[in-house]
Each structure stands twice: as C-alpha cells, then as structure tokens.
Design a protein around this motif. Structure first.
Motif, PDB file in Angstrom:
ATOM      1  N   ARG B 151      16.926   5.769 -11.574  1.00  0.00           N
ATOM      2  CA  ARG B 151      16.468   6.073 -10.211  1.00  0.00           C
ATOM      3  C   ARG B 151      15.379   7.141 -10.240  1.00  0.00           C
ATOM      4  N   ILE B 152      15.563   8.129 -11.094  1.00  0.00           N
ATOM      5  CA  ILE B 152      14.544   9.195 -11.195  1.00  0.00           C
ATOM      6  C   ILE B 152      13.198   8.592 -11.592  1.00  0.00           C
ATOM      7  N   LEU B 153      13.233   7.650 -12.522  1.00  0.00           N
ATOM      8  CA  LEU B 153      11.989   7.005 -12.952  1.00  0.00           C
ATOM      9  C   LEU B 153      11.333   6.239 -11.812  1.00  0.00           C
ATOM     10  N   ARG B 154      12.163   5.602 -10.987  1.00  0.00           N
ATOM     11  CA  ARG B 154      11.587   4.861  -9.859  1.00  0.00           C
ATOM     12  C   ARG B 154      10.953   5.821  -8.847  1.00  0.00           C
ATOM     13  N   VAL B 155      11.583   6.983  -8.674  1.00  0.00           N
ATOM     14  CA  VAL B 155      11.012   7.993  -7.775  1.00  0.00           C
ATOM     15  C   VAL B 155       9.667   8.484  -8.319  1.00  0.00           C
ATOM     16  N   ILE B 156       9.624   8.737  -9.608  1.00  0.00           N
ATOM     17  CA  ILE B 156       8.371   9.190 -10.232  1.00  0.00           C
ATOM     18  C   ILE B 156       7.271   8.149 -10.045  1.00  0.00           C
ATOM     19  N   ALA B 157       7.607   6.906 -10.290  1.00  0.00           N
ATOM     20  CA  ALA B 157       6.620   5.837 -10.139  1.00  0.00           C
ATOM     21  C   ALA B 157       6.149   5.744  -8.689  1.00  0.00           C
ATOM     22  N   GLU B 158       7.077   5.924  -7.749  1.00  0.00           N
ATOM     23  CA  GLU B 158       6.739   5.826  -6.330  1.00  0.00           C
ATOM     24  C   GLU B 158       5.790   6.955  -5.902  1.00  0.00           C
ATOM     25  N   PHE B 159       6.103   8.180  -6.315  1.00  0.00           N
ATOM     26  CA  PHE B 159       5.211   9.321  -6.027  1.00  0.00           C
ATOM     27  C   PHE B 159       3.816   9.052  -6.533  1.00  0.00           C
ATOM     28  N   ALA B 160       3.771   8.700  -7.818  1.00  0.00           N
ATOM     29  CA  ALA B 160       2.481   8.555  -8.481  1.00  0.00           C
ATOM     30  C   ALA B 160       1.669   7.439  -7.835  1.00  0.00           C
ATOM     31  N   ARG B 161       2.331   6.355  -7.490  1.00  0.00           N
ATOM     32  CA  ARG B 161       1.645   5.261  -6.823  1.00  0.00           C
ATOM     33  C   ARG B 161       1.112   5.698  -5.457  1.00  0.00           C
ATOM     34  N   ALA B 162       1.952   6.423  -4.713  1.00  0.00           N
ATOM     35  CA  ALA B 162       1.579   6.808  -3.351  1.00  0.00           C
ATOM     36  C   ALA B 162       0.332   7.700  -3.318  1.00  0.00           C
ATOM     37  N   VAL B 163       0.203   8.585  -4.284  1.00  0.00           N
ATOM     38  CA  VAL B 163      -0.959   9.487  -4.267  1.00  0.00           C
ATOM     39  C   VAL B 163      -2.134   8.923  -5.059  1.00  0.00           C
ATOM     40  N   GLY B 164      -1.913   7.839  -5.805  1.00  0.00           N
ATOM     41  CA  GLY B 164      -2.886   7.360  -6.778  1.00  0.00           C
ATOM     42  C   GLY B 164      -4.080   6.618  -6.207  1.00  0.00           C
ATOM     43  N   SER B 165      -4.786   5.924  -7.098  1.00  0.00           N
ATOM     44  CA  SER B 165      -6.086   5.343  -6.765  1.00  0.00           C
ATOM     45  C   SER B 165      -5.993   4.139  -5.837  1.00  0.00           C
ATOM     46  N   THR B 166      -4.791   3.626  -5.589  1.00  0.00           N
ATOM     47  CA  THR B 166      -4.656   2.578  -4.587  1.00  0.00           C
ATOM     48  C   THR B 166      -3.898   3.105  -3.373  1.00  0.00           C
ATOM     49  N   GLY B 167      -3.522   4.398  -3.413  1.00  0.00           N
ATOM     50  CA  GLY B 167      -2.795   5.013  -2.316  1.00  0.00           C
ATOM     51  C   GLY B 167      -3.635   6.073  -1.620  1.00  0.00           C
ATOM     52  N   MET B 168      -3.122   7.301  -1.586  1.00  0.00           N
ATOM     53  CA  MET B 168      -3.833   8.339  -0.844  1.00  0.00           C
ATOM     54  C   MET B 168      -5.220   8.646  -1.397  1.00  0.00           C
ATOM     55  N   ALA B 169      -5.357   8.607  -2.720  1.00  0.00           N
ATOM     56  CA  ALA B 169      -6.691   8.859  -3.290  1.00  0.00           C
ATOM     57  C   ALA B 169      -7.673   7.788  -2.821  1.00  0.00           C
ATOM     58  N   ALA B 170      -7.196   6.555  -2.669  1.00  0.00           N
ATOM     59  CA  ALA B 170      -8.061   5.479  -2.164  1.00  0.00           C
ATOM     60  C   ALA B 170      -8.484   5.767  -0.727  1.00  0.00           C
ATOM     61  N   GLY B 171      -7.525   6.228   0.097  1.00  0.00           N
ATOM     62  CA  GLY B 171      -7.829   6.562   1.482  1.00  0.00           C
ATOM     63  C   GLY B 171      -8.862   7.675   1.567  1.00  0.00           C
ATOM     64  N   GLN B 172      -8.646   8.675   0.746  1.00  0.00           N
ATOM     65  CA  GLN B 172      -9.564   9.810   0.685  1.00  0.00           C
ATOM     66  C   GLN B 172     -10.974   9.349   0.288  1.00  0.00           C
TER      67      GLN B 172
END
Lengths: 292, 312
Positions: B151-172
């Motif tokens: 579960r911890i790994l899934r949380v890490i993946a979710e965080f990283a995805r959310a802020v990453g180049s297809t997530g918030m960084a993309a929006g920015q």
C-alpha cells in the motif's frame, strides 16, 4: 605478462560498460515516452538521453549482480537514480545556480528549452524517479522496494545531494577548507553513488551485511575530477574559485588520496566472489582515475 | 460569504467541519514542525520551514486525506499529510518562480514568497529537498504492521504521478505556455484547472483510500470525488473573484468566468457538486452516513465557504 592480464581485464570491463550502458539507455528511452504536453517531455528526454556515462546505473546493476540478483530487478531503480542525477544537473546549470551554457558538449536544458521549462522538467524527472521505482520494479518484495525508496530519498534530500549544493552555492568565490570541501563532495556526489550501490544490493536480495558493505564502498569518489572532465565550461571552477581537491591539495596529494580511497573500497569488495566483484573493481578505478 | 446563489443543501447528517478541520490543523502543524527540524546547513531548513510551516495554511489536502482514511478505518496517519503539504509546496514553488520570471515579488497567502527572502537558488533547492523528504517521511514513519508495504508503494506512485509531468507539472507547464491564450483557449483552461487544482484533491482522497486498503473500484470513485471537489473549489473561487471585482472583467486569464461567463460557471459548479455527491451517495450505502459526513462537508464548504478555516 601482467600487462597482458591487465589489458584483458580492461577490455572486458569496457565490454561490460558498453553492454550495460546500452540496456540502461533503452530502459531510459522507454521510461519517458513523448506524451502531452510534448514540450516538457521533450525537455526531460533531452537531458536524460544526452549520453551520460551511466556510472550510477552501472554501479546499481553491478552491485545487484554481486549479491546474486538479476540485472532486470535492479534496472528500474538504476534508471530512477539516473533521473535524479539528471534533475540535479539541470537545476545546477540554471542561471541562478552555476549558470552554465553547455553540458556534455550540448546546450544546457534551459538554453535549449527556456528556464521555466527546464525547472519543471527537472522537477518532473525527480517525481518520475519515484513513480518509476514504485510501479516498474518486478520480482522484488514490496518491503525491499520501500527500503530502496528510503535510500533514494535520503540521498537526494536536505541530508544528501541538496545539502551539498547549498554549501557549494554558498562557498562560491570564498576560501573553503578541506573539511568543508569533503562535506560538499560527500553530499553532492557520493551520497547518490552510495544510494546506487546500496539499492542494487537491496533489489538483488542482498543480506544486511552486504548492504552495509555497499554503504561503505563509496567513501568518496572522483577526487581528481576537473571541470573539463565534467564537460562543463572549461576553467569555470577555477575562475570562480570553486573548491576542488587538486586546488586544495595539489595534484600529487589528491592522487595519493584517491589511491587510499580506492584501496578502501576494494577492501570491502574482497569479501565477495572475485569474478562477481570484477565490474565494481573496474568501476572504482574508472570513477577515481577516469580521463577523457 | 453567502453571496453565492448556488445550492448549499446539506445532507441529513450534521457534521461540524470547522471544528474537525481546526483540530486537525493543530495536529498536522505539530507533525510538520517535528518533521523538519533545523540542522546544518541551517539556511536550507529555514527556507523549507518558511513555506511549509505557514500559519495561514489551511491544510486542505491533508485534511481531505484523513477524511478519506476515516471512511473505512479510523487512523490518523498524519505523516501522509505532511508529505502532501510538502508536495503542494513544490508546486507552489514552481508556480511562484516560473510565472513571474524570477523577479516579481509575489505574495503567497499574503506573505512574501520563498525566493524573495531566501533567494531563487535556495528556493529551488528547498523544493528539491521537500519532495524527497515527503517520501522519506512516509517510508520511515509508517509502521508496516499497520500499513503493509504494497500500500505504501501505491501511495508513493500516486503522489509522484499526481505532481509529475502528466499531472500538476503538466498543468503548470500548459498554463505558462499559453499565457496569452488563443484558439484552443477553452481546452487549455479546462486542462489547466483539472491538472493544477483537481490533481491535488484527487491525490489526497485517493491516498487516504489506498492507506485504508480500499478496493480498486472504491479508489476509482474517490479519484472522481477528489477531482470534482478540487476543480469545484477553483470554479467557485473564480465566481467569487468575479463578484468581488464587480462583474466579469476579471484579471485572471484562466478564470472559468472570464471564459464562459458567470452563468455557465455557476452551472459547472453545480455539475461538479452533483458529481461529487453522487460518488459519496454510493459510499453511504456501504459505510453509513456518519463516516461519509466529513467528505460531504468538503463539497459544501467548497461551494459556500461558510467559515474561515483556522479562525478561532
């Protein structure tokens, strides 16, 4: 006769480097597909696939194989560490930091894509590194993957890479003593190299004692590095009075220091099967004495 | 303020979000304070603390994360929240420095931004340090006997995805690149709103669910809920801004109101509110109203802003 043996080992090592670099480059290419928004992914790929020597991924894979693991279990974390390394280079080159125009003979990321994109591309590579390890590692227990994430994050944060960069930035144009230089160097360079070998051993299924040995393996590295060898603007470090070992110790002393460190590193390797340890022997020499 | 004419009908269970939220803020702030002690080299820790330990911070992402956890198990795993705050700062940092070309003094929550006090170089490094600190915090402080490593790994993946180049960084990125707007302006605004504002709330809701061991189908619903609430919050912000400025002549080029007009913005808010509540209605059948109440109250708060968070 000795020279013949030496030459053969050297040849095999180069073979090993070429082979592993190819695997790593293919994996990195796959790890960052061109997606929307295209430009930011192009910027990420521009620096990540710029043909670095892949020393960190190779250390990671070699230590995984050393403890009996297969290359494939270490490949995701090896790529992740290269992404973190690339992020630090992109941010390091920014005008507010080192302000460099060229790296590895190519325009730096912000020169090619603009400062805003470079900053975001660096951030995105850091994020992707953690996502990549968490989602792409296969055939390793979640407990070990979590341990690797802990090692990676410790190596890059304010007790690792960033701490070194803070001191490095602060020391520019000032006199730095050996103790401070050691601090900068250990944090800016060695911590990530250490994370590479340690994570490799963790993913490869190494025992606690093996992982501890890997922690001690990278005491310090590329002691004699000069700005030219990093592919940076020649002579910039000297102009800005940036501290280097040769500047503080003189070339001779710096080389002796490197000899001692390499011997220490090889001492740690003597506990392992010598044929399996050969790549790490080669890498230790390569890091300490590399010349372009 | 009650100037909004959007419906703010509450569900049948009365839930005191203000008390819940205010109590959590105090606890979250204490954990954050402990998570970033000042060490050598002090200046970087001071820069990190300056942005993270902002007394005016509402801590909405960690509070929503905890509310999602409460859905199935009552565990206050506050270290997760710390990470989310750290991550949000990373986003703030990028947004502050890039959108203003390094120079303008911009105030975040009424304070000078990090780089005007510590310098651009230190602000970049503080951001670089906070992101891994978030992960370090999760993996070293989450007891595996409570939360299994997968579960911890899934949380890490979710965080990283959310802020990453297809997530918030993309929006920015799209936000910066399309500053003057043209042609595809509508698609751009919706993309930017979804990525910049939807992702963080989505990530908070999803991580809470992941930690609590929610089934994949439940995680997917929490994702829809979080995204709807995040975008809703921003659309309502745009509406409020346009009212404050007296009409539709809002300065913000990415404003939903400026693009579609006030009426359509209100309709959109209503759709998002409905969407979020529809998802929660599904949870009520399984978990009962009491456990879902905090998540309902977020939806209402996003619309009516009936109180000032952290105020008394």
């Amino acid at each position: 006769e000795n020279q013949q043996v030496f030459k053969e080992t050297l040849f095999q090592f180069e073979d090993y480097m070429v082979h592993k670099a190819k695997r790593v480059n293919e994996a990195l290419d796959e790890a960052v597909p061109l997606r929307h928004p295209l430009k930011i992914h192009e910027a990420m790929r521009y620096s990540l696939l710029a043909g670095g020597k892949r020393v960190r991924p190779m250390l990671c894979i070699a230590s995984c194989e050393l403890v009996g693991g297969d290359e494939s279990v270490a490949l995701p974390v090896a790529c992740a560490i290269e992404m973190i390394h690339t992020m630090s280079l992109i941010h390091d080159d920014l005008p507010c930091m080192d302000d460099d125009d060229y790296r590895r003979g190519k325009l730096t990321n912000h020169k090619a894509f603009g400062e805003e994109t470079a900053l975001l591309a660096g951030d995105a590579l850091l994020f992707l590194a953690f996502e990549h390890v968490a989602t792409r590692t296969a055939g390793v227990s979640p407990e070990r993957v979590v341990r690797a994430v802990a090692e990676m994050s410790a190596a890059v944060g304010s007790e690792g890479l960033v701490a070194g960069q803070v001191l490095d930035v602060a020391s520019e144009g000032q006199e730095v003593d050996l103790r401070e230089l050691e601090y900068i160097h250990v944090h800016k360079t060695s911590k990530l190299l250490e994370a590479a070998v340690v994570c490799g051993a963790i993913m490869g299924g190494g025992e606690t004692v093996d992982v501890e040995r890997m922690h001690r393996l990278i005491v310090s590295s590329d002691v004699t590095k000069s700005s030219e060898e990093l592919g940076k603007t020649a002579g910039k470090d000297l102009k800005t009075k940036k501290a280097t070992y040769p500047r503080l110790m003189g070339i001779e002393k710096a080389r002796e220091f490197a000899d001692i460190l390499v011997a220490e590193a090889k001492g740690e390797l003597s506990h392992f099967d010598s044929s399996k340890a050969a790549p790490l022997h080669g890498l230790a020499d390569y890091i300490a004495y590399r010349q372009n | 303020s009650s100037s909004s004419s959007l419906s703010t009908a509450s569900n049948s269970v009365q839930f005191d979000l203000k008390t819940y939220w205010t109590a959590l803020i105090a606890e979250i702030n204490k954990k954050l304070e402990e998570a970033i002690p000042v060490k050598y080299p002090e200046r970087i820790y001071e820069a990190m603390r300056y942005s993270v330990l902002d007394e005016a911070a509402k801590r909405a992402p960690p509070v929503m994360c905890i509310a999602s956890i409460h859905l199935s198990i009552i565990l206050s795993i506050l270290m997760e929240s710390c990470s989310i705050c750290c991550l949000r700062f990373t986003r703030l940092r990028s947004s502050m420095m890039t959108s203003h070309a390094w120079t303008t003094l911009r105030r975040a929550r009424g304070r000078p931004s990090n780089h005007t006090i510590y310098g651009v170089d230190m602000a970049i490094l503080a951001g670089d340090a906070l992101f891994p600190l978030g992960f370090q915090h999760i993996v070293t402080n989450t007891p595996p006997e409570v939360i299994p490593e997968n579960r911890i790994l899934r949380v890490i993946a979710e965080f990283a995805r959310a802020v990453g180049s297809t997530g918030m960084a993309a929006g920015q990125f799209v936000d910066l690149r399309n500053g003057n707007g043209n042609g595809d302006r509508e698609r751009v605004v919706e993309f930017v709103q979804e990525k910049k504002f939807g992702e963080m709330a989505e990530c908070s809701a999803v991580c809470g669910g992941l930690l609590a061991g929610a089934a994949d189908e439940e995680v997917a619903r929490l994702r829809r809920y979080g995204r709807a609430v995040g975008v809703l919050y921003q659309v309502v912000d745009d509406v409020m801004e346009s009212r404050r400025d007296g009409g539709e002549g809002v300065k913000n080029k990415k404003s939903f109101v400026r693009l579609y007009g006030l009426e359509r913005a209100m309709e959109r808010a209503e759709e998002l509110r409905e969407e979020a509540k529809r998802v929660l209605d599904g949870f009520v059948k399984v978990y009962g109203e009491t456990k879902v109440a905090p998540l309902y109250s977020f939806v209402d708060y996003a619309v009516d802003r009936s109180f000032v968070v952290g105020d008394g």
